[in-house]
Scaffold this active site. Structure first.
Site, PDB file in Angstrom:
ATOM      1  N   PHE A   1      40.019  35.155  46.173  1.00 37.31           N
ATOM      2  CA  PHE A   1      39.823  34.850  44.968  1.00 37.31           C
ATOM      3  C   PHE A   1      41.101  35.410  44.267  1.00 37.31           C
ATOM      4  O   PHE A   1      41.397  36.467  44.232  1.00 37.31           O
ATOM      5  CB  PHE A   1      38.586  36.053  44.455  1.00 37.31           C
ATOM      6  CG  PHE A   1      38.460  35.669  42.782  1.00 37.31           C
ATOM      7  CD1 PHE A   1      37.445  34.891  42.484  1.00 37.31           C
ATOM      8  CD2 PHE A   1      39.256  36.662  42.067  1.00 37.31           C
ATOM      9  CE1 PHE A   1      37.345  34.744  41.070  1.00 37.31           C
ATOM     10  CE2 PHE A   1      38.981  36.400  40.614  1.00 37.31           C
ATOM     11  CZ  PHE A   1      38.095  35.508  40.235  1.00 37.31           C
TER      12      PHE A   1
ATOM     13  N   ASP B   1      49.064  38.718  46.320  1.00 40.27           N
ATOM     14  CA  ASP B   1      48.120  38.887  45.105  1.00 40.27           C
ATOM     15  C   ASP B   1      47.551  40.447  45.284  1.00 40.27           C
ATOM     16  O   ASP B   1      46.445  40.737  45.982  1.00 40.27           O
ATOM     17  CB  ASP B   1      47.021  37.965  44.990  1.00 40.27           C
ATOM     18  CG  ASP B   1      46.241  38.054  43.699  1.00 40.27           C
ATOM     19  OD1 ASP B   1      46.352  39.435  43.263  1.00 40.27           O
ATOM     20  OD2 ASP B   1      45.339  37.265  43.614  1.00 40.27           O
TER      21      ASP B   1
ATOM     22  N   LYS C   1      45.559  43.009  35.752  1.00 41.44           N
ATOM     23  CA  LYS C   1      44.511  44.184  35.496  1.00 41.44           C
ATOM     24  C   LYS C   1      45.098  45.504  35.136  1.00 41.44           C
ATOM     25  O   LYS C   1      45.162  45.505  33.894  1.00 41.44           O
ATOM     26  CB  LYS C   1      43.518  44.269  36.700  1.00 41.44           C
ATOM     27  CG  LYS C   1      42.856  42.978  36.984  1.00 41.44           C
ATOM     28  CD  LYS C   1      41.832  42.783  37.742  1.00 41.44           C
ATOM     29  CE  LYS C   1      40.832  41.518  37.598  1.00 41.44           C
ATOM     30  NZ  LYS C   1      40.642  40.874  38.870  1.00 41.44           N
TER      31      LYS C   1
END
Ligand code: PLP
Length: 401
Positions: A140, A225, A254
């Site tokens: 993802f 990531d 985030k």
């Protein structure tokens, strides 16, 4: 306006690309959020790590307020006082040479993909359009067309074609499959050190270090990531640090926004970042003075308040507590630091139903892939709150019987 009305408006006028739980949140403080009746809930998902510092962290809020009165946005057409210090701190902490600021995580990933392709052309002598990037099954990385083009999740892709070419997918955690997939067109490997969305999936021990070695040997970029796993979540600054692996390119997002704003970075080795020249990539809001100030404060709070140690210690405590739970519907509990997944047997209970039970017991979380419940509270979680979390989860589990 009643909150029933608020929900109705959101459902009526908002696109239905989310299916929220039946609760309206109005306030957050530390590890707790409050509904309109003032009822308090322990936040066990912290907006997928965006709230690693907790809700309304006083130092980060103060920095944002101060900066709001000075300069919030000025575009990259000019230098601003806060961007340099932010990028310098991010590079210093992660050991990267340079950083490129964006807003959302997906934009940082897009930046990494662009950098890798251009690097392949300039440094590896490939033709424009030739470069391939190897990705992992179950990945993802966000929701743009290029990123969903290599998602293994049918629902993320269906109906959105034509998709972007140039990606090859291999099973996560399988070093032999990766080795076999490498060919002269391979420019980079893109991976998550622990797959979050896929259900807190940990690769076999040693895999990250093996990928690093393979990439170095084949002159391929290792792009990692850490948008969700980074900044202390797993009990290390980066999840890669667990195996002393240093990637060539790194994505953060985030938690980098301190729970206030979307702030993301693509960080890289100098020769990789230097493929960019004025005009070939950018973002109107990327690296704006407010975001940079908030990002710097988020990094400083992380280090000065020892949130990484907290995540490691309290994460170990919570993981041990949850692993000791026994229930016929509970198949597995796994994780690292405060990045924990509880996997349920879908024949007995849906993960969403468990989240609804959890809500009744005073804690909020979110299911992923129907079978896994994320237990990923803010890193500021105290030892007492570890006990609270354990209690809520035990009671929800008991309610299943
Ligand atoms: C959330 C996430 C993204 C995308 O971030 P957005 O800010 O939602 O675009 C990318 N990669 C990982 C691993 C994520 O968890």
């Amino acid at each position: 306006m009643s909150f029933a009305k608020v929900m109705e408006l959101e459902d009526r006028y908002g696109a239905s690309n989310y299916a929220p739980l039946d609760i309206t949140l109005v306030r957050g403080e530390g590890c707790h959020v409050y509904d309109e009746q003032g009822r308090s809930y322990l936040d066990l998902m912290s907006a997928y790590s965006a709230l690693s510092h907790g809700h309304a962290h006083p130092r980060i809020v103060a920095a944002a307020c101060d900066q709001l009165h000075k300069l919030s946005v000025c575009s990259r057409a000019f230098y601003c006082g806060t961007l340099g210090p932010f990028l310098a701190r991010a590079c210093e902490l992660t050991g990267m040479d340079k950083a490129l600021p964006m807003n959302s995580g997906a934009e940082a990933v897009e930046t990494a993909l662009k950098a890798a392709r251009k690097w392949a052309m300039l440094e590896r002598g490939m033709a424009d359009g030739e470069a391939q990037i190897i990705v992992m099954e179950g990945n993802f990385h966000g929701r743009t067309i290029s990123i969903i083009s290599f998602s293994s999740e049918n629902a993320y892709r269906r109906g959105f074609a034509p998709l972007t070419d140039g990606f090859v997918s291999v099973p996560y955690g399988d070093i032999d499959a990766l080795r076999q997939a490498i060919n002269p067109r391979t420019a980079a490997v893109l991976l998550e050190p622990i797959q979050g969305e896929a259900g807190i999936r940990l690769p076999p021990p040693g895999w990250l270090a093996q990928v690093r070695e393979l990439c170095t040997q084949k002159k391929i970029l290792m792009l990692v990531d850490e948008i969700q796993t980074g900044l202390g979540r797993t009990g290390d600054l980066l999840a890669c640090d667990h195996e002393q692996v240093k990637p060539d390119g790194l994505m953060l997002g985030k938690a980098l926004g301190g729970g206030l704003l979307p702030v993301s970075l693509f960080l890289a080795r100098k020769d990789l970042m230097d493929v960019f020249t004025p005009g070939d990539h950018g973002s109107t809001f990327g690296g704006n003075p407010l975001a940079a100030r908030v990002g710097l404060e988020a990094l400083n709070v992380l280090m000065e308040e020892h949130l990484i140690d907290r995540a490691r210690q309290h994460g170990a405590l919570l993981l041990a507590g949850l692993k000791s739970l026994r229930h016929p519907a509970l198949r597995d509990v796994r994780g690292r630091g405060l990045f924990i997944g509880m996997e349920f047997d879908p024949a007995q209970v849906s993960a969403r139903h468990f989240c609804q039970l959890l809500q009744k017991e005073g804690a909020l979380s979110k299911d992923t892939h129907g079978t896994v419940v994320r237990i990923c509270p803010p890193l500021t979680l105290s030892e007492e709150e570890v006990g609270q979390a354990q209690g809520c989860i035990e009671r929800a589990l008991a309610a299943l019987r």
